[in-house]
Enzyme design. Structure first.
Site, mmCIF file in Angstrom:
data_model
loop_
_atom_site.group_PDB
_atom_site.id
_atom_site.type_symbol
_atom_site.label_atom_id
_atom_site.label_comp_id
_atom_site.label_asym_id
_atom_site.label_seq_id
_atom_site.Cartn_x
_atom_site.Cartn_y
_atom_site.Cartn_z
ATOM 1 N N LYS A 25 0.828 -1.220 0.000
ATOM 2 C CA LYS A 25 0.000 0.000 0.000
ATOM 3 C C LYS A 25 0.853 1.257 0.000
ATOM 4 O O LYS A 25 0.416 2.318 -0.491
ATOM 5 C CB LYS A 25 -0.974 -0.021 1.180
ATOM 6 C CG LYS A 25 -0.336 -0.099 2.566
ATOM 7 C CD LYS A 25 -0.004 1.246 3.155
ATOM 8 C CE LYS A 25 0.748 1.075 4.471
ATOM 9 N NZ LYS A 25 1.139 2.372 5.056
ATOM 10 N N THR A 81 -3.569 5.852 3.847
ATOM 11 C CA THR A 81 -2.255 6.279 3.381
ATOM 12 C C THR A 81 -2.347 7.078 2.084
ATOM 13 O O THR A 81 -1.501 7.931 1.825
ATOM 14 C CB THR A 81 -1.329 5.056 3.185
ATOM 15 O OG1 THR A 81 -1.422 4.211 4.317
ATOM 16 C CG2 THR A 81 0.109 5.469 3.021
#
Length: 330
Positions: free
Chosen positions: A188, A245
């Site tokens: 990610k 994120t």
């Protein structure tokens, strides 16, 4: 009550040391910098990281590793992924059989392509517990409700760490898919750097949504090829971590992407951020890994070319959009 050591003086180490201290545990907080350790002991603040957070009196900072490990049950590694092997080698002479290793680093080891739990097991002959999930240190330190995941090859240890970290503000789930949790947390970061580049270029919500969704597909592809379970990637350590994120300015990966999208070189960007940008290292490592495994990861390919080959991101995105037609399922 068992004593806890946190190794690493960054924002996450500080936030969790405060959280555990507030539960009543005695905490040893190891930092490389003696000046920083003295500052914490005297002024109860980590000025470099989380300067507004008061550190409780039952946190003792030290730059001496042997001192930090004396009499502790839990050893929590709050260090970047590239430093995990070195730190394990350093603590090995002082490690006791009944001590439990916890790691919060997200990534895989360059060159060996080992997951970090494998690095720890190989170095220390201990089964570690991995904590991962959508959790910015700044919000954990402020007591903002957060959820993370505890996993291990030995799930009894994962449950023990679940109990250690649970508070009214930090909910800890367990998940027995160690591979999936580790891979989701690492990949990610690659997508988050790409998200920052898109933001800097000036693309909008449509583009970000497409990136997150197709990035999720890349996480799932490489994760399943390594032995992870698909459902894990749609949980906290996959989709959850990916969303936070890619959308938050707390994310140094996204901030790095924004600087690169504005025209900074990679070296200039890393200097400006001033902290480790895990997505850059993960991009290189997973690019090599997916080549070896023959896994399709076009977003990772594009980011690799932008970061390390000097490709113009706008041109690269156009090429990505004009690839051969295919079903969304693939």
């Amino acid at each position: 009550m068992n004593k806890v050591a946190f190794l690493g003086g960054g924002s996450f180490g500080t936030a969790l040391a405060v959280l555990i201290a507030n539960k009543g545990y005695e905490v040893n907080f190891w930092l490389r910098d003696e000046v920083q350790a003295k500052e914490i002991n005297e002024h109860r603040r980590n000025i470099k990281y989380l300067k507004d957070i008061i550190i409780p009196e039952n946190v003792t900072a030290t730059a001496d590793l042997e001192t930090a490990l004396q009499g502790v049950k839990y050893i929590v590694l709050t260090i970047p992924s590239f430093a995990v092997r070195e730190m394990c080698e350093r603590i090995k002479p002082f490690l006791k059989e009944d001590q439990l290793i916890v790691s919060l680093a997200k990534g895989i080891e360059e060159h060996s392509n080992l997951r970090l739990s494998e690095v720890i097991e190989e170095t220390l002959n201990h089964s570690p517990v991995i904590l991962s999930g959508p959790s910015h240190a700044e919000e954990v330190a402020q007591g903002i409700p957060t959820t993370i995941v505890s996993t291990s090859r030995d799930m009894k240890l994962a449950e023990e760490v679940q109990e250690l970290f649970m508070t009214p503000d930090l909910r800890v789930y367990t998940n027995d898919d160690l591979i999936g949790v580790e891979v989701g947390g690492a990949v990610k970061n690659i997508i988050a750097v790409a998200a920052g580049i898109l933001d800097a270029i000036g693309y909008g919500d449509n583009t970000r949504a497409a990136l997150i969704t197709r990035g999720m597909k890349e996480i799932s592809r490489i994760g399943k090829s390594l032995g992870g379970k698909e459902e894990t990637f749609y949980g906290l350590t996959g989709m959850g971590d990916l969303i936070v994120t890619c959308t938050s300015m707390h994310s140094r990966n996204r901030r790095a992407g924004i600087l690169i999208g504005k025209g900074m070189t990679l070296d200039e960007t890393l200097k400006e951020i001033g902290m480790v940008v895990e997505g850059v290292k993960a991009c290189k490592a997973f690019y090599d890994l997916k080549e070896h495994l023959h896994v399709s990861m076009p977003i990772t390919d594009l980011l690799y070319n932008v970061l390390f080959e000097g490709e113009d991101p706008v041109r690269g995105i156009q090429e990505l959009m004009l690839r051969d037609k295919k079903s969304e399922k693939f």
